[in-house]
Design an enzyme around this catalytic site. Structure first.
Site, PDB file in Angstrom:
ATOM      1  N   GLY A  57       0.838  -1.199   0.000  1.00 29.79           N
ATOM      2  CA  GLY A  57       0.000   0.000   0.000  1.00 29.79           C
ATOM      3  C   GLY A  57       0.872   1.247   0.000  1.00 29.79           C
ATOM      4  O   GLY A  57       2.105   1.161   0.120  1.00 29.79           O
ATOM      5  N   LEU A  58       0.232   2.383  -0.106  1.00 31.47           N
ATOM      6  CA  LEU A  58       0.947   3.657  -0.188  1.00 31.47           C
ATOM      7  C   LEU A  58       1.724   3.954   1.089  1.00 31.47           C
ATOM      8  O   LEU A  58       1.459   3.369   2.143  1.00 31.47           O
ATOM      9  CB  LEU A  58      -0.069   4.796  -0.421  1.00 31.47           C
ATOM     10  CG  LEU A  58      -0.863   4.745  -1.726  1.00 31.47           C
ATOM     11  CD1 LEU A  58      -1.931   5.848  -1.718  1.00 31.47           C
ATOM     12  CD2 LEU A  58       0.067   4.910  -2.923  1.00 31.47           C
ATOM     13  N   GLY A  64      -0.454   2.615   6.577  1.00 30.94           N
ATOM     14  CA  GLY A  64      -0.605   1.870   7.827  1.00 30.94           C
ATOM     15  C   GLY A  64       0.018   0.480   7.797  1.00 30.94           C
ATOM     16  O   GLY A  64      -0.180  -0.305   8.728  1.00 30.94           O
ATOM     17  N   LYS A  65       0.794   0.170   6.765  1.00 30.26           N
ATOM     18  CA  LYS A  65       1.376  -1.174   6.621  1.00 30.26           C
ATOM     19  C   LYS A  65       2.195  -1.592   7.849  1.00 30.26           C
ATOM     20  O   LYS A  65       1.961  -2.664   8.429  1.00 30.26           O
ATOM     21  CB  LYS A  65       2.313  -1.223   5.392  1.00 30.26           C
ATOM     22  CG  LYS A  65       1.657  -0.910   4.069  1.00 30.26           C
ATOM     23  CD  LYS A  65       2.647  -0.973   2.930  1.00 30.26           C
ATOM     24  CE  LYS A  65       3.772   0.055   3.012  1.00 30.26           C
ATOM     25  NZ  LYS A  65       3.349   1.460   2.978  1.00 30.26           N
ATOM     26  N   SER A  66       3.153  -0.760   8.227  1.00 33.96           N
ATOM     27  CA  SER A  66       4.030  -1.122   9.345  1.00 33.96           C
ATOM     28  C   SER A  66       3.262  -1.183  10.658  1.00 33.96           C
ATOM     29  O   SER A  66       3.506  -2.070  11.482  1.00 33.96           O
ATOM     30  CB  SER A  66       5.176  -0.109   9.493  1.00 33.96           C
ATOM     31  OG  SER A  66       6.233  -0.440   8.623  1.00 33.96           O
ATOM     32  N   SER A  80       5.889  -1.759  -2.178  1.00 33.97           N
ATOM     33  CA  SER A  80       5.857  -2.787  -3.253  1.00 33.97           C
ATOM     34  C   SER A  80       4.799  -2.439  -4.300  1.00 33.97           C
ATOM     35  O   SER A  80       3.789  -3.128  -4.425  1.00 33.97           O
ATOM     36  CB  SER A  80       5.638  -4.186  -2.669  1.00 33.97           C
ATOM     37  OG  SER A  80       4.592  -4.260  -1.730  1.00 33.97           O
TER      38      SER A  80
END
Lengths: 203, 203
Positions: A37-38, A42-44, A111
């Protein structure tokens, strides 16, 4: 928890240790949670919270993210399309090693290219869970915890995903987390439920 | 062994999981066992046996070797001095990640250059154990399980360590294993005793 080993009487039964041996010991399967995601989606944050929940319930869990990969293994790489591809290739290979070692490993990288994510998936197709952390760029830009969007808008960061470089949304992710509307707890619960449904975790 | 997680009531206490948290859970510290030596000196054999003993006593252990690294993460690299350096650099970084994740990780690569091994050591100086798998080249050549020495003598493999490329012996390794005279059991016992003495494993 490890037993004490008597060095005066060393014996072993397995020539090697298989993924099955590890899953019996750990009480869960190895798996790759591929968060995409951008920046500031909130990925981490979700990956770290999932790791904490898994760890506290006795699982082996680890997070690969910019903090431990970009300044180490991939410190020789920049942000050109070629370097982004090699960045994701290496992360895919390392996550496959962690999965082989029995871990539920989360990767938290933008990614942005579908082809690169698909190559990572191909390394462990049965253990790969693509999680699209979906959040409108306008919301990400409001969060902007590292001031990156501002710098990108000022032209100080070239090829910034979502502003001046493309993000290719997953077509068939195993899970979509809309972090603009879901709480962190709800996101974590969705991931755990998916892992239980898929038999990675016991239900 | 993992507990069941109730997805309807997700909570966690750690923002991240520290190496200390992991060592408490696992009952041992993370560490890197860096096996170095000529081809056919016994690096992989000892590393796999150490892994089995550790695993069967409840430890988290893993082996990085040619089988899972050369054909994956480092498949883009050859055997020139530059590529050998990059090969070892990446293996050092990946072993540091496994150590951070709480594993006793063994690396089983020739790693012929002292400077490259020292760089790997510098990533985790307090958790790095260089194990020189010492065996005369004549003995290695007699073993030659993959026929590599023969091919090297025939000139079919250029830059073959010990024949046509240098091997720089460790100056101050934490352990020397003379596999020409020691049994496999004795080698494994020496590694376990070192880990106990160093406080990586409980005695």
């Amino acid at each position: 928890m490890a037993d004490s080993i008597k060095a005066s009487n060393i014996t072993w039964h397995h020539a090697t240790v298989s993924p099955e041996d590890r899953s019996v010991k750990n009480g869960h399967q190895g798996a790759i949670l591929w968060f995409t995601g951008l920046s500031a989606s909130g990925k981490s944050t979700v990956a770290q919270a999932v790791q904490s929940v898994l760890f506290e319930s006795g699982c082996q869990a680890y997070v690969l993210d910019g903090d431990n990969v970009r300044h180490g293994l991939n410190k020789d790489l920049g942000f050109s399309p070629e370097d982004r591809e090699e960045n994701i290739r290496r992360i895919g290979e390392v996550s496959a090693l962690f999965c082989d070692a029995g871990f539920i490993v989360s990767t938290a990288f933008i990614s942005p290219y579908r082809a690169d994510r698909d190559k990572a998936r191909a390394l462990c197709p049965d253990r790969f869970y693509e999680i699209f952390v979906k959040c409108p760029v306008e919301v990400c830009e409001t969060r902007d915890p590292k001031g990156l969007y501002q710098k990108a808008r000022e032209g100080k960061i070239p090829e910034f995903t979502g502003i001046s470089a493309p993000y290719e949304e997953p077509e068939k992710p195993e899970l979509i987390l809309d972090t603009a509307t879901l709480s962190l707890e709800a996101c974590v619960a969705e991931v755990i439920q998916m892992l239980q449904k898929e038999g990675i975790l016991q239900a």
